[in-house]
Design a protein around this motif. Structure first.
Motif, PDB file in Angstrom:
ATOM      1  N   TYR A   4     -33.905 -38.279 -12.198  1.00  0.00           N
ATOM      2  CA  TYR A   4     -35.106 -37.477 -12.410  1.00  0.00           C
ATOM      3  C   TYR A   4     -36.318 -38.078 -11.704  1.00  0.00           C
ATOM      4  N   PRO A  12     -40.848 -32.598  -9.105  1.00  0.00           N
ATOM      5  CA  PRO A  12     -40.345 -33.036 -10.404  1.00  0.00           C
ATOM      6  C   PRO A  12     -39.658 -31.921 -11.201  1.00  0.00           C
ATOM      7  N   VAL A  20     -40.177 -38.247 -11.842  1.00  0.00           N
ATOM      8  CA  VAL A  20     -41.092 -38.072 -12.966  1.00  0.00           C
ATOM      9  C   VAL A  20     -42.531 -38.245 -12.485  1.00  0.00           C
ATOM     10  N   ILE A  53     -34.433 -42.915 -13.784  1.00  0.00           N
ATOM     11  CA  ILE A  53     -35.757 -42.299 -13.870  1.00  0.00           C
ATOM     12  C   ILE A  53     -36.602 -42.834 -12.727  1.00  0.00           C
ATOM     13  N   LEU A  83     -39.811 -32.873 -19.390  1.00  0.00           N
ATOM     14  CA  LEU A  83     -41.028 -33.602 -19.036  1.00  0.00           C
ATOM     15  C   LEU A  83     -42.244 -32.736 -19.296  1.00  0.00           C
ATOM     16  N   ALA A 137     -36.940 -32.813 -13.785  1.00  0.00           N
ATOM     17  CA  ALA A 137     -37.433 -33.478 -14.989  1.00  0.00           C
ATOM     18  C   ALA A 137     -38.164 -32.495 -15.893  1.00  0.00           C
ATOM     19  N   PHE A 188     -40.759 -38.654 -22.135  1.00  0.00           N
ATOM     20  CA  PHE A 188     -39.622 -38.067 -21.433  1.00  0.00           C
ATOM     21  C   PHE A 188     -38.390 -38.972 -21.525  1.00  0.00           C
TER      22      PHE A 188
END
Length: 328
Positions: free
Chosen positions: A212, A275, A214, A150, A283, A278, A199
Motif C-alpha cells: 500500500y 494511494p 500511504v 506499507i 486509509l 490504500a 490505517f
C-alpha cells in the motif's frame, strides 16, 4: 489482540501505540529506551537494540507485529525469523522503494529498485530505497500473504523529529518576508502520522496483507496553499517571495535539499503518488488544515530555536532574499 510494535515510542510508532491502546489492544513496545521511555505506562515496555537481536522478548507470542524501524535486511530478516509465529506482520517501508519518480501516478506495481542491492548497511540518500526493497523481500519471502508492506510518503504531524514539514509551518507562521522555491502551485503530498497509524492498525485488526502507498490523494494541496494555511492559522503578516528554483539551486548547491525540505524538483513524481489501493482498504486522511493546526500547536510547546533540524536559517534566508531582489 496482542500487538508488538518495534520502535513504538517515536513519531509514527508513538501514534500507532497510542491508537492501539485506545482501542483496547494489549501492546508490547520494543525499543532502546532513548526516547519516549516514560510514555504509555499501560503498555509493556521491553528494552533492547534490534541490531543485537530480539532476545529480550523471550518466549512472548503476538497476534500481530508492526515493524516501524527496519532499515537493513539483516536485522529485518532476524526479526521476521524470530516472530514467524505472529498471524500478521506489518513492515513500514517507504515510497523510496520505487526506482523512478520522473513521472506522476506511482502505483504499487511501479518498478522498484532491483538487485544487486548495495553491499552495505550504511543508510544514505542513495542506499535508503534499495535497502528498503531488500527488507521488503525478506518479509514477503518468509511470511507471504501474512505480510503487509506499507509505503508512506513524507510522514508529518505532531512529534515529527525531522522538522521537514514543521519548518515550513513555523516559518510561515513567523511573519515577515519568507523565501520559497517557485512555483507556488507545486504539489505537496504527505501523510499525517496519526492517519498512517490508524490505517496500519486497521490492517492489523483485519489481518490484511498486501502492498500500500500511504499518502494524501494527488492534488490535495500545494506548497503555496500549505504556507497560506499556516500563515492564516497564526494570523501572521507573512509574505512569500517565490524565487526561481534553478537560481536557488545555484546559490545553495547540495544544501538546497536541507534548506527547502520536501522540495525535490528533479523528482516531480515524488509528490504525485497514487494511494487509491490504500484508500480502498480504509486509509482515511484528515484535512490538511487539521494537520497544520495540530502541528503548529505542538511546535509551540517546543523551544523556538533556529536553525531547526531542517530548513533555511533566518540570516541565510535574508541574504538570499536580498540577492534575489538585486537581480531585478
Amino acid at each position: 489482540m496482542k500487538l508488538l510494535v518495534i520502535g513504538g515510542t517515536r513519531f509514527s510508532g508513538r501514534a500507532l501505540t497510542e491508537r492501539a491502546l485506545a482501542r483496547g489492544h494489549e501492546v508490547t513496545v520494543f525499543h532502546r529506551g532513548q526516547s519516549g521511555a516514560d510514555l504509555f505506562p499501560e503498555a509493556e515496555h521491553v528494552l533492547g537494540d534490534r541490531e543485537e537481536g530480539l532476545d529480550p522478548l523471550g518466549d512472548r507470542e503476538f497476534d500481530a507485529v508492526v515493524d516501524t524501524c527496519g532499515y537493513v535486511p539483516r536485522s529485518v530478516g532476524a526479526a521476521v525469523e524470530r516472530l514467524d509465529g505472529a498471524g500478521w506482520y506489518g513492515f513500514i517501508s517507504s515510497i523510496s522503494a520505487y526506482a523512478d519518480f520522473s513521472e506522476a501516478g506511482m502505483t504499487e506495481a511501479s518498478p522498484l529498485h532491483t538487485p544487486p542491492f548495495p553491499d552495505t548497511e550504511e543508510i544514505t540518500e542513495t542506499t535508503y530505497g534499495p535497502l528498503k526493497v531488500a527488507c521488503e523481500e525478506r518479509v514477503t519471502a518468509a511470511l507471504g500473504d501474512r505480510a503487509a508492506l506499507i509505503r508512506p510518503g513524507y510522514i508529518v504531524g505532531p512529534h515529527d523529529p525531522t522538522d521537514r514539514f514543521t519548518y515550513w509551518l513555523r516559518r510561515a507562521a513567523s511573519g515577515g518576508e519568507m523565501l520559497a522555491p517557485a512555483p507556488s502551485d507545486q504539489p505537496i503530498q504527505f501523510v499525517d502520522a496519526r492517519d498512517l497509524a490508524a490505517f496500519v492498525l486497521r490492517l492489523a485488526e483485519t489481518a490484511t496483507g498486501g502492498v500500500y502507498n500511504v499518502v494524501h490523494p494527488r492534488g490535495t494541496t500545494t506548497l503555496g496553499e500549505l504556507l497560506e494555511r499556516a500563515r492564516a492559522e497564526a494570523d501572521a503578516d507573512t509574505t512569500v517571495t517565490w524565487a526561481d528554483g534553478d537560481w536557488l539551486g545555484e546559490q545553495l548547491g547540495e544544501d538546497k535539499y536541507e534548506a527547502f525540505p520536501l522540495w525535490v524538483p528533479e523528482e516531480p513524481g515524488s509528490h504525485l503518488v497514487d494511494p487509491a489501493r490504500a484508500v480502498a482498504a480504509g486509509l482515511d486522511n484528515r484535512p490538511v488544515a487539521e494537520t497544520v493546526r495540530d502541528t503548529l500547536a505542538w511546535d509551540r510547546t517546543r523551544e523556538q530555536a533556529w536553525p531547526m533540524r531542517a530548513g533555511l536559517a533566518p540570516d541565510r534566508e535574508a541574504e538570499l532574499i536580498a540577492a534575489w531582489a538585486a537581480r531585478g
